[in-house]
Design a protein around this motif. Structure first.
Motif, short mmCIF file in Angstrom:
data_model
loop_
_atom_site.label_atom_id
_atom_site.label_comp_id
_atom_site.label_asym_id
_atom_site.label_seq_id
_atom_site.Cartn_x
_atom_site.Cartn_y
_atom_site.Cartn_z
N GLN A 167 0.83 -1.21 0.00
CA GLN A 167 0.00 0.00 0.00
C GLN A 167 0.86 1.26 0.00
O GLN A 167 0.53 2.25 -0.64
CB GLN A 167 -0.92 0.01 1.22
N ALA A 168 1.99 1.20 0.71
CA ALA A 168 2.86 2.37 0.81
C ALA A 168 3.53 2.68 -0.53
O ALA A 168 3.91 3.82 -0.81
CB ALA A 168 3.92 2.15 1.88
N LEU A 169 3.69 1.66 -1.36
CA LEU A 169 4.45 1.80 -2.60
C LEU A 169 3.60 1.88 -3.86
O LEU A 169 4.10 2.17 -4.93
CB LEU A 169 5.43 0.63 -2.76
N LYS A 170 2.29 1.59 -3.73
CA LYS A 170 1.51 1.56 -4.97
C LYS A 170 0.80 2.89 -5.21
O LYS A 170 0.67 3.71 -4.31
CB LYS A 170 0.52 0.40 -4.96
N GLY A 171 0.35 3.08 -6.42
CA GLY A 171 -0.42 4.28 -6.72
C GLY A 171 0.45 5.52 -6.80
O GLY A 171 1.66 5.45 -6.86
N VAL A 172 -0.21 6.68 -6.76
CA VAL A 172 0.50 7.95 -6.90
C VAL A 172 1.12 8.33 -5.56
O VAL A 172 0.47 8.31 -4.53
CB VAL A 172 -0.48 9.06 -7.35
N GLY A 173 2.39 8.67 -5.59
CA GLY A 173 3.05 9.09 -4.35
C GLY A 173 3.40 7.90 -3.48
O GLY A 173 2.79 6.83 -3.57
N THR A 174 4.41 8.07 -2.66
CA THR A 174 4.90 7.00 -1.79
C THR A 174 4.64 7.41 -0.35
O THR A 174 4.80 8.57 0.01
CB THR A 174 6.43 6.84 -2.00
N ASP A 175 4.23 6.45 0.47
CA ASP A 175 4.04 6.72 1.90
C ASP A 175 5.36 6.38 2.60
O ASP A 175 5.57 5.27 3.09
CB ASP A 175 2.87 5.85 2.40
N GLU A 176 6.26 7.38 2.63
CA GLU A 176 7.61 7.15 3.18
C GLU A 176 7.60 6.88 4.68
O GLU A 176 8.46 6.18 5.19
CB GLU A 176 8.54 8.33 2.89
N PHE A 177 6.62 7.45 5.37
CA PHE A 177 6.50 7.26 6.81
C PHE A 177 6.38 5.75 7.11
O PHE A 177 7.11 5.19 7.94
CB PHE A 177 5.25 8.03 7.29
#
Length: 323
Positions: free
Chosen positions: A260-270
């Motif tokens: 989930q953190a890596l897919k789609g637009v933008g990365t959830d770096e947290f």
């Protein structure tokens, strides 16, 4: 230190021939020069275990009278900086700070709270609570109480207490009894008795819960997940589903969070930084395997296509290799 924070399925191993003072000096040179020598910083900090990095931090402080993390903060920037600082932070302190960040500012990052509190062991939670109090002079429970509410709050506080049974022994009679209690608390009545769900899901060991969920299926002809989705809602529902996932397979749960953190637009770096750093000496090999199994491509390739620069290089070193 090779205590409760180290498992057998990590990607990071003790560095042979390790010398904290030699590393501290190399790091100092890398930081002090004209322009930072990031390559040296990365190779040292990603090729040592956290216990070894703590010894480097001590040697650095002794030799130069400065906190390594402060020098890294002053010299690096962005997500790369966050990641490097995370690597030199002791595990309990790292989790304490992540929990604080989840509750700070506008809105609460419930998914981070849920992830940390469901995946840490009881003994880890005790250390995290101590670290939290040391840094913030407030108890973790007090902050959770003021940032959350209702059944969600009650369950989080139970988890934060670190009272989950850790034994690997399972009790079949108890599983049958608990399964019946869960059935009576949800599917088998008008309205839901949330406290029963909290009590069983937050206090029983994961192997015990796995058995309980099998028994539950026998009684109700439904998976516990489906009952939770049908009976509950909001953050409380998400928390209980996370516990069920962890009981079934923690590496699979964390692989899903990374996905989930890596897919789609933008990365959830947290989330990305937290899982990569905190699981690198526990079960990152298993998380990698689950990632590949569920998504058909490797965690390594997902990181590669979603990040860049020194940040990417560091994450890939922590990841270990391509599957």
């Amino acid at each position: 230190m090779a205590s409760i924070w180290v498992g057998h399925r990590g990607t990071m191993q003790d560095y042979p021939g390790f010398s904290p003072s030699v590393d501290a000096e190399a790091i100092r040179k890398a930081i002090r020069g004209i322009g930072t020598d990031e390559e040296t910083l990365i190779s040292i900090l990603t090729e040592r275990t956290n216990a070894q990095r703590q010894l480097i931090v001590q040697a650095y402080q002794a030799a130069y009278g400065k906190e390594l993390k402060d020098d890294l903060k002053g010299d690096l920037s962005g997500h790369f900086k966050e990641l490097m600082v995370a690597l030199v932070t002791p595990p309990a302190m790292f989790d304490a700070k992540q929990l604080k960040k989840s509750m700070k500012g506008v809105g609460t990052s419930e998914h981070a709270l849920i992830e940390i509190l469901t995946t840490r062991t009881s003994r880890q939670m005790k250390e995290i609570s101590q670290a939290y109090y040391t840094v913030y002079k407030k108890s973790l429970g007090d902050d959770i109480s003021s940032e959350t509410s209702g059944d969600f709050r009650k369950a989080l506080l139970t988890l934060a207490d670190g009272r989950r049974d850790e034994s690997l022994k399972v009790d079949e009679q108890l599983a049958k009894k608990d399964a019946q209690i869960l059935y009576n608390a949800g599917e088998n009545r008008w309205g839901t008795d949330e406290d029963k769900f909290t009590e069983i899901l937050c206090l029983r060991s994961f192997p015990q819960l796995k058995l309980t969920f099998d028994e539950y299926r026998n009684i109700s002809q439904k998976d516990i997940e489906d009952s939770i989705k049908g009976e509950l809602s909001g953050h409380f529902e998400n928390l209980l589903l996370a516990i069920v996932r962890c009981a079934r397979s923690m590496p699979a749960f964390l692989a899903e969070r990374l996905h989930q953190a890596l897919k789609g637009v933008g990365t959830d770096e947290f989330t990305l930084n937290r899982i990569m750093v905190s699981r690198s000496e526990i079960d990152l090999l298993d998380i990698r395997a689950e990632f590949k199994k569920h998504y058909g491509y490797s965690l390594y390739s997902a990181i590669k296509s979603d990040t860049s620069g020194n940040y990417e290089i560091t994450l890939l070193k922590i990841c270990g290799r391509d599957d």
